[in-house]
Design a protein around this motif. Structure first.
Motif, PDB file in Angstrom:
ATOM      1  N   VAL A 100       0.829  -1.201   0.000  1.00 15.47           N
ATOM      2  CA  VAL A 100       0.000   0.000   0.000  1.00 15.47           C
ATOM      3  C   VAL A 100       0.864   1.252   0.000  1.00 15.47           C
ATOM      4  CG1 VAL A 100      -1.702   1.319   1.304  1.00 15.47           C
ATOM      5  CG2 VAL A 100      -1.929  -1.164   1.118  1.00 15.47           C
ATOM      6  N   ALA A 101       1.969   1.230   0.774  1.00 20.68           N
ATOM      7  CA  ALA A 101       2.849   2.392   0.850  1.00 20.68           C
ATOM      8  C   ALA A 101       3.470   2.711  -0.492  1.00 20.68           C
ATOM      9  CB  ALA A 101       3.946   2.142   1.883  1.00 20.68           C
ATOM     10  N   GLY A 102       3.628   1.708  -1.341  1.00 23.43           N
ATOM     11  CA  GLY A 102       4.256   1.926  -2.635  1.00 23.43           C
ATOM     12  C   GLY A 102       3.316   2.460  -3.686  1.00 23.43           C
ATOM     13  N   LEU A 103       2.004   2.512  -3.378  1.00 19.36           N
ATOM     14  CA  LEU A 103       1.053   2.997  -4.366  1.00 19.36           C
ATOM     15  C   LEU A 103       1.038   4.519  -4.368  1.00 19.36           C
ATOM     16  CD1 LEU A 103      -1.926   0.568  -3.691  1.00 19.36           C
ATOM     17  CD2 LEU A 103      -0.286   0.473  -5.559  1.00 19.36           C
ATOM     18  N   PRO A 104       1.178   5.167  -5.539  1.00 16.41           N
ATOM     19  CA  PRO A 104       1.222   6.627  -5.572  1.00 16.41           C
ATOM     20  C   PRO A 104      -0.095   7.273  -5.161  1.00 16.41           C
ATOM     21  CG  PRO A 104       1.098   5.706  -7.788  1.00 16.41           C
ATOM     22  CD  PRO A 104       1.336   4.559  -6.854  1.00 16.41           C
ATOM     23  N   ALA A 105      -1.204   6.585  -5.383  1.00 16.68           N
ATOM     24  CA  ALA A 105      -2.498   7.159  -5.025  1.00 16.68           C
ATOM     25  C   ALA A 105      -3.236   6.214  -4.093  1.00 16.68           C
ATOM     26  CB  ALA A 105      -3.320   7.434  -6.276  1.00 16.68           C
ATOM     27  N   GLY A 106      -2.528   5.643  -3.134  1.00 18.53           N
ATOM     28  CA  GLY A 106      -3.133   4.740  -2.170  1.00 18.53           C
ATOM     29  C   GLY A 106      -4.057   5.497  -1.242  1.00 18.53           C
ATOM     30  N   PRO A 107      -4.688   4.787  -0.318  1.00 16.27           N
ATOM     31  CA  PRO A 107      -5.620   5.451   0.598  1.00 16.27           C
ATOM     32  C   PRO A 107      -4.936   6.490   1.465  1.00 16.27           C
ATOM     33  CG  PRO A 107      -5.155   3.204   1.309  1.00 16.27           C
ATOM     34  CD  PRO A 107      -4.560   3.347  -0.042  1.00 16.27           C
ATOM     35  N   ALA A 108      -5.716   7.478   1.888  1.00 16.59           N
ATOM     36  CA  ALA A 108      -5.172   8.499   2.774  1.00 16.59           C
ATOM     37  C   ALA A 108      -4.881   7.924   4.148  1.00 16.59           C
ATOM     38  CB  ALA A 108      -6.142   9.666   2.880  1.00 16.59           C
ATOM     39  N   VAL A 109      -5.718   6.993   4.599  1.00 19.25           N
ATOM     40  CA  VAL A 109      -5.533   6.297   5.870  1.00 19.25           C
ATOM     41  C   VAL A 109      -5.679   4.808   5.622  1.00 19.25           C
ATOM     42  CG1 VAL A 109      -6.428   5.904   8.201  1.00 19.25           C
ATOM     43  CG2 VAL A 109      -6.444   8.213   7.248  1.00 19.25           C
ATOM     44  N   TRP A 110      -4.756   4.038   6.160  1.00 20.09           N
ATOM     45  CA  TRP A 110      -4.847   2.571   6.123  1.00 20.09           C
ATOM     46  C   TRP A 110      -4.361   2.058   7.465  1.00 20.09           C
ATOM     47  CZ3 TRP A 110      -1.419  -1.479   6.789  1.00 20.09           C
ATOM     48  CH2 TRP A 110      -1.834  -2.738   6.348  1.00 20.09           C
ATOM     49  N   CYS A 111      -5.229   1.343   8.155  1.00 19.88           N
ATOM     50  CA  CYS A 111      -4.808   0.750   9.428  1.00 19.88           C
ATOM     51  C   CYS A 111      -5.311  -0.679   9.502  1.00 19.88           C
ATOM     52  CB  CYS A 111      -5.308   1.571  10.623  1.00 19.88           C
ATOM     53  SG  CYS A 111      -7.099   1.561  10.876  1.00 19.88           S
ATOM     54  N   SER A 112      -4.551  -1.510  10.171  1.00 20.76           N
ATOM     55  CA  SER A 112      -4.909  -2.918  10.271  1.00 20.76           C
ATOM     56  C   SER A 112      -4.485  -3.471  11.631  1.00 20.76           C
ATOM     57  CB  SER A 112      -4.218  -3.718   9.159  1.00 20.76           C
ATOM     58  OG  SER A 112      -4.602  -5.077   9.193  1.00 20.76           O
ATOM     59  N   GLY A 113      -5.427  -4.121  12.292  1.00 18.85           N
ATOM     60  CA  GLY A 113      -5.146  -4.817  13.537  1.00 18.85           C
ATOM     61  C   GLY A 113      -4.709  -3.940  14.689  1.00 18.85           C
ATOM     62  N   LEU A 114      -5.208  -2.708  14.768  1.00 15.94           N
ATOM     63  CA  LEU A 114      -4.789  -1.808  15.846  1.00 15.94           C
ATOM     64  C   LEU A 114      -5.276  -2.320  17.194  1.00 15.94           C
ATOM     65  CD1 LEU A 114      -5.350   1.804  14.467  1.00 15.94           C
ATOM     66  CD2 LEU A 114      -3.213   0.518  14.669  1.00 15.94           C
ATOM     67  N   ARG A 115      -4.344  -2.362  18.142  1.00 16.34           N
ATOM     68  CA  ARG A 115      -4.678  -2.773  19.499  1.00 16.34           C
ATOM     69  C   ARG A 115      -4.006  -1.832  20.493  1.00 16.34           C
ATOM     70  NH1 ARG A 115      -4.892  -7.710  16.867  1.00 16.34           N
ATOM     71  NH2 ARG A 115      -6.670  -9.007  17.480  1.00 16.34           N
ATOM     72  N   LYS A 116      -4.726  -1.543  21.585  1.00 13.73           N
ATOM     73  CA  LYS A 116      -4.172  -0.695  22.629  1.00 13.73           C
ATOM     74  C   LYS A 116      -4.805  -1.036  23.965  1.00 13.73           C
ATOM     75  CE  LYS A 116      -1.572   2.498  24.310  1.00 13.73           C
ATOM     76  NZ  LYS A 116      -0.100   2.347  24.267  1.00 13.73           N
ATOM     77  N   ARG A 117      -3.943  -1.265  24.960  1.00  9.59           N
ATOM     78  CA  ARG A 117      -4.398  -1.503  26.326  1.00  9.59           C
ATOM     79  C   ARG A 117      -3.864  -0.408  27.234  1.00  9.59           C
ATOM     80  NH1 ARG A 117      -6.344  -6.410  27.987  1.00  9.59           N
ATOM     81  NH2 ARG A 117      -5.536  -6.004  30.075  1.00  9.59           N
ATOM     82  N   TYR A 118      -4.683  -0.015  28.200  1.00 11.33           N
ATOM     83  CA  TYR A 118      -4.258   0.892  29.256  1.00 11.33           C
ATOM     84  C   TYR A 118      -4.422   0.131  30.567  1.00 11.33           C
ATOM     85  CZ  TYR A 118      -4.646   4.540  25.715  1.00 11.33           C
ATOM     86  OH  TYR A 118      -4.504   5.294  24.583  1.00 11.33           O
TER      87      TYR A 118
END
Length: 330
Positions: free
Chosen positions: A21-39
């Motif tokens: 995705v990073a290599g695409l010149p017109a890829g998405p403005a935001v791309w996220c996958s599998g985000l996890r966060k614990r407090y």
């Protein structure tokens, strides 16, 4: 619809996909996958994945504590995720260059009260490392209705005026992606209409917008797609048409001739309850199906007593999704 990953997000396949995705010149403005966060012991975000295309407006919805603000902070590099990947405008979110063309309006913010509105904009232009002419900065204040208060100190601004100034700050550095966290919370109806117009203008210029708002009616008016979070997970996502289902119209009719019944059936699937008829509208309807149908029915001698839209609202759909999630024990 956006699919959630199964299992722990740490494998090479997803990282390879991120590199692609990073290599695409017109890829998405935001791309996220599998985000996890614990407090501590609390899991705030658990496997969140979605994308925002260029020139697309995506709404982030969910109850308090669903993880919306945590997701936004991870997208912007303000909080480091425990797991998952994020790309902003084709770059890793941790890279400063990734955030250089991102405008952000946080939910809670304060500006130095001794600065004027114009000085606040100049400060943020410098912080962004951009060169934005003074005339263009004035245009941003004009866009949010503060051009006449450019020389006034921010300490004397109302909450609504500060909200407008925050929006000007988010737009001043020519962003390609704008993240708005509760942008209309302190605005009156006129201010909310102004924000809708601004979001529409951003979309027309190819700027991506991620919008988090509790005002579901505003989301329904401006968003192309919606991501619904609950308990830190994606409970549902998709276009409004996908989430709300097929559009229908309810008509109260009497004196139906056979030709009128044929015309109803030609429009779409029909359900009858007494003199009320619920008719499914064509998926490609451009807004002409209902007036054309009513005109044709009247021409057959049918009496049309009432015409009502029958599709559920986004609020009803959201409540249904959240209640189902709670019923599943989550």
């Amino acid at each position: 619809m956006t699919a959630q990953p199964a299992g722990v997000h740490a494998d090479a396949d997803v990282r390879a996909a991120a590199d692609l995705v990073a290599g695409l010149p017109a890829g998405p403005a935001v791309w996220c996958s599998g985000l996890r966060k614990r407090y501590g012991r609390q899991t705030a975000v658990d496997g969140v994945s979605f994308a925002v295309g260029r020139g697309e407006v995506v709404g982030l919805l969910g109850p308090n504590g669903a993880g919306k603000t945590s997701v936004i902070k991870m997208l912007l590099g303000l909080v480091r995720p425990d797991a998952g990947d994020v790309l902003l405008l084709g770059r890793r979110a941790r890279a400063p260059q990734a955030r250089a063309r991102v405008g952000y309006l946080p939910e809670l913010f304060r500006y130095q009260p001794w600065l004027t509105a114009a000085e606040v904009l100049r400060l943020h232009v410098r912080l962004a490392g951009m060169t934005v002419p003074a005339a263009e900065q004035r245009d941003r204040l004009s866009l949010v209705g503060l051009d006449h208060r450019a020389g006034d100190r921010v300490g004397g601004f109302s909450k609504g005026m500060q909200q407008r100034l925050g929006l000007a700050v988010a737009l001043v550095a020519r962003p390609e992606l704008v993240v708005l966290d509760e942008p209309t919370s302190a605005l009156d109806p006129l201010g909310r209409a102004d924000v809708r117009d601004i979001v529409g203008d951003l979309k027309s210029r190819g700027v991506a917008v991620l919008l988090n708002s509790h005002l579901i009616g505003e989301v329904e008016r401006v968003c192309d797609r919606v991501v619904i979070l609950d308990g830190g997970r994606v409970a549902a996502s998709g276009t409004l048409a996908e989430l709300l289902g097929q559009r229908e119209v309810k008509l109260q009719l009497t004196d139906l001739a056979p030709a009128a019944e044929e015309r109803l059936a030609a429009t779409g699937e029909v359900e009858r309850a007494g003199d009320w008829f619920t008719v499914a509208l064509p998926a490609d309807d451009a807004g002409t199906a209902v007036p054309d149908l009513v005109r044709d029915l009247v021409s057959t001698g049918t009496r049309v007593h009432a015409v009502e839209p029958a599709r559920i609202s986004l609020e009803e759909r959201l409540l249904g999704i959240l209640r189902n999630e709670q019923g599943d024990g989550r």
